[in-house]
Design a protein around this motif. Sequence first.
Motif, PDB file in Angstrom:
ATOM      1  N   ALA A  96       0.848  -1.194   0.000  1.00  0.00           N
ATOM      2  CA  ALA A  96       0.000   0.000   0.000  1.00  0.00           C
ATOM      3  C   ALA A  96       0.880   1.239   0.000  1.00  0.00           C
ATOM      4  CB  ALA A  96      -0.930  -0.003   1.210  1.00  0.00           C
ATOM      5  N   ASP A  97       0.250   2.387  -0.307  1.00  0.00           N
ATOM      6  CA  ASP A  97       0.994   3.648  -0.438  1.00  0.00           C
ATOM      7  C   ASP A  97       0.576   4.715   0.571  1.00  0.00           C
ATOM      8  OD1 ASP A  97       2.263   2.810  -2.984  1.00  0.00           O
ATOM      9  OD2 ASP A  97       0.216   2.945  -3.744  1.00  0.00           O
ATOM     10  N   HIS A  98      -0.703   4.712   0.960  1.00  0.00           N
ATOM     11  CA  HIS A  98      -1.223   5.789   1.798  1.00  0.00           C
ATOM     12  C   HIS A  98      -2.164   5.234   2.857  1.00  0.00           C
ATOM     13  CE1 HIS A  98       0.211   8.692  -1.228  1.00  0.00           C
ATOM     14  NE2 HIS A  98      -0.326   7.895  -2.127  1.00  0.00           N
ATOM     15  N   PHE A  99      -2.157   5.858   4.020  1.00  0.00           N
ATOM     16  CA  PHE A  99      -3.146   5.575   5.059  1.00  0.00           C
ATOM     17  C   PHE A  99      -4.144   6.721   5.124  1.00  0.00           C
ATOM     18  CE2 PHE A  99      -4.687   6.379   9.372  1.00  0.00           C
ATOM     19  CZ  PHE A  99      -5.318   5.173   9.639  1.00  0.00           C
ATOM     20  N   VAL A 100      -5.425   6.362   5.036  1.00  0.00           N
ATOM     21  CA  VAL A 100      -6.508   7.333   5.162  1.00  0.00           C
ATOM     22  C   VAL A 100      -7.526   6.738   6.131  1.00  0.00           C
ATOM     23  CG1 VAL A 100      -8.399   8.529   3.976  1.00  0.00           C
ATOM     24  CG2 VAL A 100      -6.187   8.239   2.828  1.00  0.00           C
ATOM     25  N   PRO A 101      -7.936   7.459   7.175  1.00  0.00           N
ATOM     26  CA  PRO A 101      -8.970   6.935   8.075  1.00  0.00           C
ATOM     27  C   PRO A 101     -10.228   6.552   7.303  1.00  0.00           C
ATOM     28  CG  PRO A 101      -7.952   8.889   9.009  1.00  0.00           C
ATOM     29  CD  PRO A 101      -7.448   8.789   7.602  1.00  0.00           C
ATOM     30  N   SER A 102     -10.844   5.439   7.691  1.00  0.00           N
ATOM     31  CA  SER A 102     -11.994   4.929   6.945  1.00  0.00           C
ATOM     32  C   SER A 102     -13.120   5.952   6.848  1.00  0.00           C
ATOM     33  CB  SER A 102     -12.505   3.635   7.582  1.00  0.00           C
ATOM     34  OG  SER A 102     -12.871   3.848   8.930  1.00  0.00           O
ATOM     35  N   GLU A 103     -13.285   6.768   7.877  1.00  0.00           N
ATOM     36  CA  GLU A 103     -14.364   7.759   7.855  1.00  0.00           C
ATOM     37  C   GLU A 103     -14.148   8.829   6.797  1.00  0.00           C
ATOM     38  OE1 GLU A 103     -14.462   9.486  11.727  1.00  0.00           O
ATOM     39  OE2 GLU A 103     -12.590  10.616  11.460  1.00  0.00           O
ATOM     40  N   ASP A 104     -12.907   8.932   6.306  1.00  0.00           N
ATOM     41  CA  ASP A 104     -12.601   9.948   5.290  1.00  0.00           C
ATOM     42  C   ASP A 104     -12.678   9.415   3.861  1.00  0.00           C
ATOM     43  OD1 ASP A 104     -12.181  11.805   7.278  1.00  0.00           O
ATOM     44  OD2 ASP A 104     -10.005  11.550   7.310  1.00  0.00           O
ATOM     45  N   LEU A 105     -12.931   8.130   3.690  1.00  0.00           N
ATOM     46  CA  LEU A 105     -12.962   7.574   2.329  1.00  0.00           C
ATOM     47  C   LEU A 105     -14.051   8.186   1.453  1.00  0.00           C
ATOM     48  CD1 LEU A 105     -12.204   3.773   2.810  1.00  0.00           C
ATOM     49  CD2 LEU A 105     -10.635   5.612   2.143  1.00  0.00           C
ATOM     50  N   ALA A 152      -4.177  11.902   3.379  1.00  0.00           N
ATOM     51  CA  ALA A 152      -3.254  10.917   3.949  1.00  0.00           C
ATOM     52  C   ALA A 152      -2.835  11.306   5.364  1.00  0.00           C
ATOM     53  CB  ALA A 152      -2.034  10.767   3.056  1.00  0.00           C
ATOM     54  N   ARG A 153      -2.770  10.311   6.234  1.00  0.00           N
ATOM     55  CA  ARG A 153      -2.358  10.498   7.624  1.00  0.00           C
ATOM     56  C   ARG A 153      -1.307   9.448   7.981  1.00  0.00           C
ATOM     57  NH1 ARG A 153      -4.833  14.239   6.331  1.00  0.00           N
ATOM     58  NH2 ARG A 153      -6.685  15.204   7.269  1.00  0.00           N
ATOM     59  N   THR A 154      -0.789   9.539   9.193  1.00  0.00           N
ATOM     60  CA  THR A 154       0.161   8.531   9.677  1.00  0.00           C
ATOM     61  C   THR A 154      -0.613   7.334  10.216  1.00  0.00           C
ATOM     62  OG1 THR A 154       1.775  10.225  10.272  1.00  0.00           O
ATOM     63  CG2 THR A 154       2.010   8.060  11.311  1.00  0.00           C
ATOM     64  N   ALA A 155      -0.247   6.154   9.778  1.00  0.00           N
ATOM     65  CA  ALA A 155      -0.948   4.943  10.204  1.00  0.00           C
ATOM     66  C   ALA A 155      -0.612   4.599  11.647  1.00  0.00           C
ATOM     67  CB  ALA A 155      -0.571   3.776   9.298  1.00  0.00           C
ATOM     68  N   PRO A 156      -1.542   3.984  12.370  1.00  0.00           N
ATOM     69  CA  PRO A 156      -1.223   3.479  13.705  1.00  0.00           C
ATOM     70  C   PRO A 156      -0.091   2.447  13.606  1.00  0.00           C
ATOM     71  CG  PRO A 156      -3.594   3.419  13.288  1.00  0.00           C
ATOM     72  CD  PRO A 156      -2.934   3.732  11.987  1.00  0.00           C
ATOM     73  N   PRO A 157       0.677   2.258  14.671  1.00  0.00           N
ATOM     74  CA  PRO A 157       1.804   1.311  14.620  1.00  0.00           C
ATOM     75  C   PRO A 157       1.338  -0.099  14.245  1.00  0.00           C
ATOM     76  CG  PRO A 157       1.896   2.656  16.606  1.00  0.00           C
ATOM     77  CD  PRO A 157       0.574   2.936  15.970  1.00  0.00           C
ATOM     78  N   GLY A 158       2.198  -0.790  13.479  1.00  0.00           N
ATOM     79  CA  GLY A 158       1.922  -2.170  13.120  1.00  0.00           C
ATOM     80  C   GLY A 158       2.756  -3.129  13.947  1.00  0.00           C
ATOM     81  N   ARG A 159       2.841  -4.376  13.497  1.00  0.00           N
ATOM     82  CA  ARG A 159       3.577  -5.399  14.239  1.00  0.00           C
ATOM     83  C   ARG A 159       4.865  -5.835  13.555  1.00  0.00           C
ATOM     84  NH1 ARG A 159      -1.893  -8.442  14.584  1.00  0.00           N
ATOM     85  NH2 ARG A 159      -1.096  -9.080  12.585  1.00  0.00           N
TER      86      ARG A 159
END
Length: 350
Positions: free
Chosen positions: A191-200, A220-227
Motif C-alpha cells: 500500500a501507499d497511503h493511510f486514510v482513516p476509513s471515515e474519510d474515504l 493521507a495520515r500517519t498509520a497506527p503502529p503495526g507489528r
Amino acid sequence: MRLNQDTPQDADGPHVLVRTEGRAGFLTLNRPRALNALTHAMVLGIDEALTAWEDDPAVETVVIQGAGARGLCAGGDIRAIYEDARAGGTETLGFWRDEYRLNARIARYPKPYVALMDGIVMGGGVGVSAHGSVRVVTERSRVAMPETGIGFVPDVGGTYLLSRTPGELGTHLALTGAQADAADALLTGLADHFVPSEDLPGLAEELTRAPAHEVLPRFARTAPPGRLAAARDWIDTAYTAPTVEEVIDRLLDSGITEAKESATTLLSRSPTALKVTLAALRRARVMDSLEAVLAVEFRLSHAALTSADLVEGIRAQVIDKDRAPRWTPATLAEVTEADVAAYFAERALP
C-alpha cells in the motif's frame, strides 16, 4: 457507462457496479454477503470497464472499492473453485487465466488506479488492488494471501509482490497467511497511503474533481503502529533458511513467543503448499516482470487444481468448517523435491 446485460445479479444487484462521475470512473465490487468474492464474470466486467475508460479523455482516474462495510474483496469464489476441482473440471483455469491477465493490466494501466483497500483484502482482492498505482489502506485494513491454509499457493501476482518486501517479511506473510494491518501493508509495499476509513467518502468525492496526486496529500495520515517492524529481526533470521523445515526449527529455537506461534501456524498448513510457495517466492525474486511471475503462478495454480490438498483445504476451512484438513502428504518430510518440481512443469491446457 453500464455493464452489459449478461452481468450476473442477485439480491444485491449487479456484481460489479460501474459508473462515472466527474473526472473519475468507479468500480464497486458488489457481493457484500460473499465479502465481494470475485467470479469470472466480475473479472471480465472490470476488464470491460478498464477498456472503455483507457482512451476516454473524460475519465482521468479509476477508483475500485467494495460494497458493504466488511471489506474490498475476500478473494476468488472459493466454493465455485471447490466444486469445479471436485468434479475434475477446467472452468477455474479460464477464470485464473483472465484474472491474471487483469492483474497485469492493472499494473500497467496508463491512468491513476486508486484502490480503496478498506477492511478485508485477501487473495484475489490483493490482485485487483495491490498492483494499482495508488493503494489506500485504513485502520480496518487486513491484507493477506492466506492460500497455504487451503492447500493452494499465493497467486494473482502475490509471489511477485511478497518477494519484493523488505527482508523476509513477504516470506513470512506468504507462508503463514498472516494479515497485514495498515502500517504493515505500507512497510511491505502493498500500500501507499493511510486514510482513516471515515474519510474515504470525502476522498472519493474529491477524486471526481481533481487528480489523485493533488487529492491524496489532503487526506493521507500517519498509520497506527503495526507489528512487523518490531518483528523484523526474528523474521529475517528464520525465513532466510533454505527449507521450510529449517524455517520452523529457527522459529521454535528463537525463544520468542510470536515466532513460536508462527511455527505452530506453519505446521497446520499444507506441507506441499508451503514448499511450493517458498520455491515460488525465491524464483519470483529474481524474475524481472510481473507477467513472467504470473505465467509461473498459472502453472502452480493448474497443478493445485488437480491436487488433493486444494479440495481438502477448502472443505476443511469453508465447506465443513471443521478446521481439520487431512493433507496429502501429511508431513513436510514426505514432500520431495520432485513433488515440488512437478508444480512448476509446463502443462497442456484442456
